[in-house]
Write an enzyme that holds these catalytic residues in place. Structure first.
Site, short mmCIF file in Angstrom:
data_model
loop_
_atom_site.label_atom_id
_atom_site.label_comp_id
_atom_site.label_asym_id
_atom_site.label_seq_id
_atom_site.Cartn_x
_atom_site.Cartn_y
_atom_site.Cartn_z
N ASP A 169 0.85 -1.19 0.00
CA ASP A 169 0.00 0.00 0.00
C ASP A 169 0.88 1.24 0.00
OD1 ASP A 169 -2.32 1.78 0.39
OD2 ASP A 169 -3.35 -0.06 0.96
N HIS A 214 -2.85 2.93 -4.73
CA HIS A 214 -2.21 2.60 -3.45
C HIS A 214 -0.77 2.12 -3.70
CE1 HIS A 214 -5.61 3.37 -0.83
NE2 HIS A 214 -6.40 2.74 -1.68
N GLU A 225 -9.83 2.52 -5.45
CA GLU A 225 -9.36 3.88 -5.15
C GLU A 225 -8.14 4.29 -5.99
OE1 GLU A 225 -10.91 4.24 -0.57
OE2 GLU A 225 -8.93 3.34 -0.84
C1 ACM Z 1 -11.07 -0.42 0.63
O1 ACM Z 1 -11.55 -0.35 1.77
N1 ACM Z 1 -10.46 0.62 0.08
C2 ACM Z 1 -11.18 -1.63 -0.17
#
Ligand code: ACM
Ligand code: ZN
Length: 544
Positions: free
Chosen positions: A201, A271, A335
């Protein structure tokens, strides 16, 4: 004098072993069918033998060891293990573990008890393992020296869902190998079979990749961490950690013994800041980038127009699949802002050459993400693996064989099931264990927000709003534990216990038998195990 002391101890022990304490098969998760008789119970004392039929991989002897260990924890008795040879029956006063091809479900089992003995049968060693979990939770947590009375009758059991998961984010905060093992033990206690290990991440890359050493040399370390909820103030303390490949393999093996599959997650295309800090050439702007010291969603993502970046992702996954034998590999997909791609000549060139077109619902950049997911899916499919992606992968053209993990409520999961994709339900409104579990927040540790109390978790119905045909695509459910605000093992335990208990009943038990009051009664004895094992569980759901 020595002799007198010895005799006194022996008398005390004899006296103790005469204490008889009943077991109850009504555990968490509730078995499918329990049929008791009036006949005399089986007396589990220190003379009882665990007899087992072995298998080629030694999983049955490991099962027998687990059972002995659990009985020892509850009673202090050290039982003798005996491997059955040929057609040998196991004798009397024994708990006998045998394989039986007539049991219909791979994870199902049948437990039969009478005064002579206990017989646990399953089609596979996995089923035996779940029968052992039920036996373990049937016994009182602490009855040192006692004889346990196992009621005469039968338990016939099997799980409702094949995928029963828990997720652990080790990027925002890093957890040592010893705690990952403890977490796996918690999964086993709750009849769960999948650990979703979130390994990469923005705030840290946590898995050694031999071809790209800077991923851990640079990407596993951040120079500081924001205080509280992106307060603008930092602790000015370097933070980091990663697992070597050998350590990751050790986790895979540890989980396998407990019939748990570890699914690694390598996040893409978003991420990605920790990876980009190590290899800035794989971002659209070329950087420089920093291993991220705060929480959120960030514009800098992998450059999908750059063939070297795509090659990098495939190289990483080639090492990942060598470590993790799981059928599924999670490739993230959540995201990922399109901001950089809109400005990046390479990404725009890819959009042109791949003829990615915007329409009323999706931009060309949405389709660039789909291109990335589909290309990586092909890479993994060719190597015998399947992908899981977060529900954002529905925005554009879904990779054809993807399993969708629904997290922004259940809408994405419902849509995916309607489209014929397999789905794992991890709706944030029921399954985000980083959310608060009580309204009384004064004495609670800081959490990300939200409100998911025990009863809410229990009320999850993963197949709600689906036809029977669509419901078949719901392979299971999982809770997620993001660790922005969770820095220690004790805090992890606090966030997942006892909510895991409520979730495991959703995953395992028959929905028509669900009763929150009944669950709460049964939960008391599971909490006795948490207490005995000094686990840091939350009491808020137990008091409300
Ligand atoms: C998430 O909670 N961004 C999968
Ligand atoms: Zn780009």
């Amino acid at each position: 004098m020595k002799n007198i002391l010895f005799s006194l101890a022996a008398i005390a022990l004899t006296a103790c072993s005469q204490v008889e304490v009943p077991a109850r098969y009504e555990v968490v998760p509730l078995p499918q069918v329990i049929t008791l008789t009036e006949a005399a119970p089986f007396k589990l004392d220190r003379h009882c033998v665990i007899a087992y039929q072995n298998d080629a991989e030694g999983l049955m002897s490991r099962n027998a060891e687990f059972l002995a260990e659990y009985i020892n924890q509850s009673t202090g008795h050290t039982l003798t293990l005996k491997q059955l040879e040929g057609t040998e029956q196991g004798g009397s006063h024994a708990i006998i573990l045998t394989l039986d091809a007539s049991i219909p479900n791979d994870e199902g089992y049948r437990l039969t008890a009478d005064a002579q003995g206990v017989r646990l049968c399953a089609r596979t060693p996995r089923g035996i393992f779940y029968g052992i979990q039920t036996l373990r939770k049937s016994m009182p947590a602490s009855a040192q020296g006692a004889t346990i009375l196992l009621p005469s009758g039968q338990v016939e059991d099997r799980p409702r869902f094949a995928y029963r998961g828990m997720h652990l984010d080790v990027c925002r905060h890093f957890f040592p190998l010893s705690f990952v093992k403890k977490y796996i033990d918690l999964l086993a206690l709750h009849n769960m079979n999948t650990l979703h290990w979130h390994l990469t991440d923005d705030q840290g890359w946590r898995l050694e990749i031999k071809k790209y050493p800077r991923l851990t040399e640079v990407g596993s370390q951040r120079s500081r961490t924001v205080i509280g909820r992106n307060s603008g103030e930092y602790d000015e303390t370097p933070y980091g950690g990663f697992y070597t490949q050998e350590e990751a393999r050790e986790i895979v093996r540890y989980a396998q013994e407990r019939h748990i599959t570890v699914i690694p997650e390598v996040e893409m295309p978003g991420h990605a800041l920790a990876a980009l800090a190590a290899y800035p050439e794989f971002g659209c702007t070329g950087g420089p980038y920093e291993v991220c010291p705060l929480w959120g969603v960030f514009d800098d993502v992998f450059c999908i127009g750059n063939d070297q970046a795509m090659q990098f992702l495939e190289d990483v996954l080639a090492e990942v699949i060598d470590i993790f034998p799981s059928r599924y590999i999670h490739i993230g997909g959540d995201e990922a802002p399109r901001t950089r791609w809109q400005q990046c000549p390479k990404c725009q060139a890819r959009i042109r050459t791949e003829k990615l077109k915007a329409d009323a619902k999706h931009s060309a950049e949405d389709r660039l993400q789909s291109y990335c997911m589909t290309r990586i899916e092909r890479f993994l499919n060719e190597r015998g693996r399947q992908i899981i992606g977060w529900d954002e992968i529905l925005e554009g053209d879904v990779a054809p064989n993807a399993t969708v993990m629904s997290w922004r409520g259940s809408a994405g999961g419902i849509q995916a099931a309607q489209m014929g994709h397999d789905v794992i339900m991890t709706s944030n409104d029921y399954c985000y264990f980083d959310y608060y579990q009580t309204k009384e927040r004064e004495n609670e540790p800081l959490a990300i927000g939200g409100y998911v109390p025990l009863e809410k978790v229990y009320s999850l119905e993963p197949t709600a709003q689906l036809t029977a045909e669509q419901a078949r695509h719901i392979v299971g459910a999982q809770a997620n534990l993001w660790t922005e605000y969770i820095a220690t093992p004790e805090h992890v335990e606090y966030m997942v216990l006892p909510r895991m208990a409520a979730l495991c009943e959703v995953q395992w038990s028959a929905p028509e038998k669900k009763s929150y009051d009944d669950f709460r009664n049964r939960l008391t004895r599971l909490v006795d195990i948490y207490q005995r094992d000094s686990l840091n569980y939350s009491v808020s759901g137990l008091n409300e």
